[in-house]
Design an enzyme around this catalytic site. Structure first.
Site, PDB file in Angstrom:
ATOM      1  N   ARG A  24      17.083 -24.628 100.457  1.00 14.11           N
ATOM      2  CA  ARG A  24      18.232 -25.542 100.337  1.00 14.11           C
ATOM      3  C   ARG A  24      18.474 -25.969  98.885  1.00 14.11           C
ATOM      4  NH1 ARG A  24      17.957 -30.921 101.394  1.00 14.11           N
ATOM      5  NH2 ARG A  24      16.261 -30.646 102.863  1.00 14.11           N
ATOM      6  N   ASP A 142      41.848 -25.554  91.029  1.00 11.06           N
ATOM      7  CA  ASP A 142      41.540 -24.556  92.055  1.00 11.06           C
ATOM      8  C   ASP A 142      42.219 -23.262  91.607  1.00 11.06           C
ATOM      9  OD1 ASP A 142      41.522 -22.851  94.247  1.00 11.06           O
ATOM     10  OD2 ASP A 142      41.737 -24.467  95.711  1.00 11.06           O
ATOM     11  N   LYS A 167      37.893 -15.361  99.008  1.00  9.10           N
ATOM     12  CA  LYS A 167      39.099 -14.566  98.709  1.00  9.10           C
ATOM     13  C   LYS A 167      38.752 -13.445  97.726  1.00  9.10           C
ATOM     14  CE  LYS A 167      40.988 -18.007 100.989  1.00  9.10           C
ATOM     15  NZ  LYS A 167      40.849 -18.026 102.422  1.00  9.10           N
TER      16      LYS A 167
HETATM   17  N1  PLP Z   1      41.513 -23.139  97.970  1.00  7.90           N
HETATM   18  C1  PLP Z   1      42.458 -22.228  98.221  1.00  7.90           C
HETATM   19  C2  PLP Z   1      43.547 -22.005  97.217  1.00  7.90           C
HETATM   20  C3  PLP Z   1      42.440 -21.503  99.421  1.00  7.90           C
HETATM   21  O1  PLP Z   1      43.409 -20.592  99.660  1.00  7.90           O
HETATM   22  C4  PLP Z   1      41.414 -21.743 100.356  1.00  7.90           C
HETATM   23  C5  PLP Z   1      41.361 -21.021 101.652  1.00  7.90           C
HETATM   24  O2  PLP Z   1      42.327 -20.450 102.102  1.00  7.90           O
HETATM   25  C6  PLP Z   1      40.442 -22.709 100.063  1.00  7.90           C
HETATM   26  C7  PLP Z   1      40.511 -23.375  98.849  1.00  7.90           C
HETATM   27  C8  PLP Z   1      39.328 -23.007 101.028  1.00  7.90           C
HETATM   28  O3  PLP Z   1      38.387 -21.975 101.001  1.00  7.90           O
HETATM   29  P1  PLP Z   1      37.436 -21.576 102.241  1.00  7.90           P
HETATM   30  O4  PLP Z   1      38.313 -21.043 103.319  1.00  7.90           O
HETATM   31  O5  PLP Z   1      36.509 -20.575 101.627  1.00  7.90           O
HETATM   32  O6  PLP Z   1      36.731 -22.831 102.666  1.00  7.90           O
END
Ligand code: PLP
Length: 339
Positions: A24, A142, A167
């Site tokens: 962990r 992000d 992704k």
């Molecule tokens: N940020 C963006 C731009 C996303 O498209 C996504 C998921 O679609 C996330 C965060 C969240 O990621 P996760 O699905 O891996 O939790």
């Protein structure tokens, strides 16, 4: 790449725990992946069990109760939902703003998305960083849709970058992971501590799959960007398409910050409303009707079902994969009204 090490415990040496003692807190495959991710974004990376795990950790780990956050409107709807549901229960105040302009005053954190999913808006990074830092607020970006191949927000003054590694970083739609990359040692140390306390950790096998995916990241993203630009241009010229959103179609802010391409994500509005858009998503063959983005196979879906009136009812989101662009276009063309 080292072989995956699935141990949850490692023996103490001469009665003392070493770097690895309990999974962990840290494991060799995770640390190897974090080193690679840190180099890509130019900071100190930490892996989490999902993108949302990374997002949650950044907010709860770094902010105090009652904090005020400026959230880019049009940021990934899961982030908006997390903020509005779970985090407001803990007294976090969220104020949405148009990320193409500067953020509001009186906040402790500014949350941007480059480009936003699925409306593809692109922030004024420099203006946001300046306005945020003037009020001692952190800037979190992000950059899931851009990837570090096309944009490294830490180089533009951001404090933390987060990615859904599910992704493009993983790239093959077979691993759920998140990453946060910090500029400061203090933020990194605090998030490491938070992750150990809460257990929002990435297991060794997903971390290993991520490492494998990273080996082809650059070629994948460059090819996906080139194909997406071509598809965006053809969609723009199609009579059954009302509007195409793609940063490569003349977005000056995106052009200032993104290098060697604009990514594989785009969205378009189908003439004829919701019914016409639904018909497009159920009529493609090569392009699967599925959610998510960033994989080697192209997927598309209407987003209204998830996001409600945050998005137009005729909006279709398309994540361009690695298939030959002419085959992708032929599939889209036959699915569009009149095709
Ligand atoms: N940020 C963006 C731009 C996303 O498209 C996504 C998921 O679609 C996330 C965060 C969240 O990621 P996760 O699905 O891996 O939790």
């Amino acid at each position: 790449m080292e072989p995956v090490d699935r141990s949850t415990i490692w023996p103490y040496r001469e009665g003392e725990p070493g770097q690895f003692f309990y999974q962990r807190y840290a494991h060799p495959t995770g640390v190897e992946a974090e080193q690679a991710l840190g180099e890509l974004d130019g900071g100190r990376a930490l892996l989490f069990s999902s993108g949302m795990g990374a997002v949650t950790s950044v907010i709860l780990g770094l902010l105090e109760p009652g904090a005020r956050i400026a959230l880019a409107d049009g940021a990934y709807y899961g982030v908006e939902r997390l903020f509005r549901t779970e985090l407001t229960r803990w007294g976090v105040d969220v104020v949405e703003f148009d990320q193409t302009g500067p953020p509001p005053e009186g906040v402790q954190l500014v949350w941007l998305e480059t480009p936003s999913n699925p409306l593809l808006s692109f922030p004024d990074l420099a203006a946001s960083v300046e306005a945020a830092h003037a009020q001692e607020a952190r800037v979190v970006v992000d950059a899931t849709a851009a990837t570090p191949v096309l944009l490294r927000p830490l180089e533009h003054g951001a404090d933390i970058v987060v990615h859904s590694a599910t992704k493009y970083l993983g790239g093959h739609s077979d691993v759920l992971l998140g990453v946060a990359v910090c500029r400061s040692e203090d933020d990194h140390r605090r998030l490491l501590e938070f992750r150990g306390h809460t257990g929002v950790v990435a297991a060794p096998d997903p971390a290993w799959l991520l490492l494998r995916g990273l080996q082809t990241l650059t070629v994948r993203v460059e090819r996906q960007s080139a194909s997406a630009l071509e598809v965006a241009r053809r969609l723009q010229a199609h009579p059954a398409v009302e509007r195409v959103r793609y940063p490569g179609l003349g977005d000056e802010r995106a052009a200032r910050y993104m290098r060697s391409g604009f990514g594989g994500l785009l969205s378009f509005d189908v003439a004829g409303g919701a019914e016409a858009a639904r018909s497009v998503e159920t009529s493609t063959h090569l392009i699967k009707n599925a959610t998510s983005l960033g994989g080697v196979h192209s997927v598309l879906e209407t987003r209204r079902r998830w996001e409600g009136d945050r998005v137009p009812e005729q909006l279709v989101r398309l994540s361009v994969g690695l298939e030959p662009v002419d085959e992708l276009w032929a599939d889209l063309e036959q699915a569009l009204p009149g095709g």
